[in-house]
Design an enzyme around this catalytic site. Structure first.
Site, mmCIF file in Angstrom:
data_model
loop_
_atom_site.group_PDB
_atom_site.id
_atom_site.type_symbol
_atom_site.label_atom_id
_atom_site.label_comp_id
_atom_site.label_asym_id
_atom_site.label_seq_id
_atom_site.Cartn_x
_atom_site.Cartn_y
_atom_site.Cartn_z
ATOM 1 N N GLU A 28 0.843 -1.205 0.000
ATOM 2 C CA GLU A 28 0.000 0.000 0.000
ATOM 3 C C GLU A 28 0.876 1.251 0.000
ATOM 4 O O GLU A 28 1.868 1.325 0.740
ATOM 5 C CB GLU A 28 -0.886 -0.036 1.251
ATOM 6 N N ASP A 31 2.835 2.029 -4.974
ATOM 7 C CA ASP A 31 2.795 2.115 -6.451
ATOM 8 C C ASP A 31 3.415 3.398 -6.976
ATOM 9 O O ASP A 31 4.215 3.377 -7.907
ATOM 10 C CB ASP A 31 1.386 1.856 -7.024
ATOM 11 N N GLY A 119 -16.437 4.876 -2.435
ATOM 12 C CA GLY A 119 -15.757 5.377 -1.242
ATOM 13 C C GLY A 119 -15.386 4.261 -0.273
ATOM 14 O O GLY A 119 -15.045 4.521 0.872
ATOM 15 N N ALA A 120 -15.476 3.002 -0.726
ATOM 16 C CA ALA A 120 -15.164 1.869 0.154
ATOM 17 C C ALA A 120 -13.733 1.388 -0.051
ATOM 18 O O ALA A 120 -13.345 0.336 0.447
ATOM 19 C CB ALA A 120 -16.144 0.729 -0.085
ATOM 20 N N LEU A 122 -12.401 0.277 -2.765
ATOM 21 C CA LEU A 122 -12.362 -0.914 -3.615
ATOM 22 C C LEU A 122 -12.218 -0.532 -5.086
ATOM 23 O O LEU A 122 -12.510 -1.315 -5.990
ATOM 24 C CB LEU A 122 -13.625 -1.764 -3.387
ATOM 25 N N SER A 123 -11.816 0.704 -5.326
ATOM 26 C CA SER A 123 -11.495 1.165 -6.683
ATOM 27 C C SER A 123 -12.674 1.237 -7.633
ATOM 28 O O SER A 123 -12.586 0.806 -8.785
ATOM 29 C CB SER A 123 -10.446 0.263 -7.335
ATOM 30 N N SER A 124 -13.764 1.804 -7.158
ATOM 31 C CA SER A 124 -14.891 1.979 -8.076
ATOM 32 C C SER A 124 -14.515 2.955 -9.194
ATOM 33 O O SER A 124 -14.989 2.813 -10.329
ATOM 34 C CB SER A 124 -16.139 2.447 -7.326
ATOM 35 N N GLU A 157 -7.139 9.739 -14.735
ATOM 36 C CA GLU A 157 -7.457 10.098 -13.343
ATOM 37 C C GLU A 157 -6.530 11.219 -12.843
ATOM 38 O O GLU A 157 -6.968 12.150 -12.172
ATOM 39 C CB GLU A 157 -7.385 8.864 -12.442
ATOM 40 N N ASP A 169 -4.575 0.513 -9.268
ATOM 41 C CA ASP A 169 -5.998 0.177 -9.387
ATOM 42 C C ASP A 169 -6.387 -0.147 -10.827
ATOM 43 O O ASP A 169 -7.117 -1.113 -11.089
ATOM 44 C CB ASP A 169 -6.856 1.323 -8.847
#
Ligand code: GLA
Length: 378
Positions: A28, A31, A119-120, A122-124, A157, A169
């Site tokens: 984490e 990258d 916002g969790a 999990l890379s939405s 992004e 991601d």
């Protein structure tokens, strides 16, 4: 999706594309330091039904939003256009269309649907970018290999949305395969598939959405990235990935904040490499210790954890889990917990009870089945 598209646009879509969210097993905030990551793709993701347009316009609608956004594909960076906040979600697909049009794609009408919580952690956002990117390439007959497409989605992004994320991601969403985690070297962009099957080792990986939602466009992520870049420049290396002598580096940095950031990034890279070794050796339960070390480092050295994550890990360990850690950028989002399968229910109950005791919004538990990366559905 196809029916919904026909109702909305009065014609059938040319196809439907789907890209998954991700869980990062370990690695984490490595990258953007040219380091290593080990994500796998979730079964949940974002689907995009799309029809080609040849008028240079992208029109986006979402089942999760009431706004419709129509924009030219050759406009300036979306972030510079000052869109109202209710259009913020559309910056991702429009941003991708603007980056990809330089490579030969054009307009499209899109209908987006997602079963990933936003916002969790999990890379939405990456799932939305990658599903859109695949759709636009297919619709306009443009061939871009997946590692390059991940880079372009990341660029969208960074430049279009204004979030200085790394490469993890988008790579996870495009390159992961079922039953595997993806070991990605974010410098060389070389990757390999690492088998990941906790059930075979009588273990369960729980994904816990702590329901403390994060927004990474907020300043903390960018600040961490800037601190890492400053530390690398003071140490005379291109990126923190290049620090070989941790003690020497820590001794030469005066700022205690920068020392903590370096400590995290350097040790986290080692943890990814060790974890890959453990997983390849089939020593999955030993991997729990890596998760715990990663969490402590993210909490104390990188300072990106949040109360719900700390409590989740703590309670899970006391209920018999092997390990756990926060995932993603931090300040909200999800936690993973590795537990003996026989104890999974007890661990879940203990976590739920701990939230109840603190009057926190109840956590959500998601399936953590390593699934296939982005693909065309029909
Ligand atoms: C977010 C970013 C990624 C990565 C993680 C932290 O998910 O989008 O690029 O930096 O945070 O590991």
């Amino acid at each position: 999706m196809t029916d919904g598209f026909a109702e909305t646009y009065g014609r059938a879509p040319d196809g439907v594309w789907r890209a998954p969210g991700r869980v990062n097993l370990i690695g984490e905030h490595t990258d953007y330091n040219d380091g290593f990551v080990l994500p796998f793709a979730l079964s949940r993701g974002v689907s995009v039904a799309a029809a080609r347009r040849d008028d240079g316009v992208i029109e986006v609608r979402s089942r999760q939003a009431s706004t419709v956004v129509t924009a030219p594909v050759d406009g300036p960076p979306v972030v510079s256009e000052g869109w109202p906040s209710e259009h913020a979600w559309a910056a991702y697909p429009v941003g991708v269309a603007r980056v990809l049009q330089e490579h030969g794609t054009g307009g499209a009408s899109l209908l987006i649907d997602s079963d990933l919580p936003q916002g969790a952690g999990l890379s939405s956002s990456a799932a939305l970018e990658c599903a859109t990117a695949l759709a636009l390439c297919d619709l306009h007959g443009v061939e871009i290999d997946r590692p390059a497409l991940a880079r372009l989605a990341q660029r969208a992004e960074n430049e279009q949305v204004g979030m200085p994320c790394g490469l993890m991601d988008q790579s996870a969403s495009l390159l992961c395969t079922a039953g595997h985690a993806l070991m990605l070297d974010c410098r060389s962009e070389l990757s390999s598939q690492v088998p990941f099957d906790p059930a075979a080792a009588e273990l369960t990986l729980l994904v816990v959405d702590t329901r403390a939602s994060h927004t990474l466009t907020g300043g903390e992520y960018g600040r961490r990235r800037a601190e890492c870049e400053e530390a690398a420049s003071l140490l005379g290396v291109d990126a923190l990935r290049d620090v070989k002598d941790l003690a020497g580096a820590l001794g030469s940095l005066r700022d205690p904040v920068l020392r903590r950031r370096v400590q995290h990034v350097v040790t986290e890279n080692h943890r990814v490499e060790a974890s890959v070794g453990l997983l390849r050796a089939g020593a999955l339960s030993e991997f729990g210790a890596m998760l715990n070390a990663s969490h402590l480092s993210l909490r104390d050295q990188f300072e990106v954890s949040w109360p719900e994550a700390d409590v989740t890990v703590d309670v899970a360990l006391r209920a018999g889990a092997r390990g756990g850690r926060m995932i993603g950028g931090g300040f909200g989002g999800s936690v993973i917990v590795l537990t003996p399968a026989a104890r999974a229910e007890k661990v879940r109950d203990a976590i739920t009870a701990a939230y109840e005791k603190r009057a926190w919004t109840p956590p959500e538990f998601l399936d953590a089945i390593p699934s296939q990366g982005a693909h065309r559905l029909n």
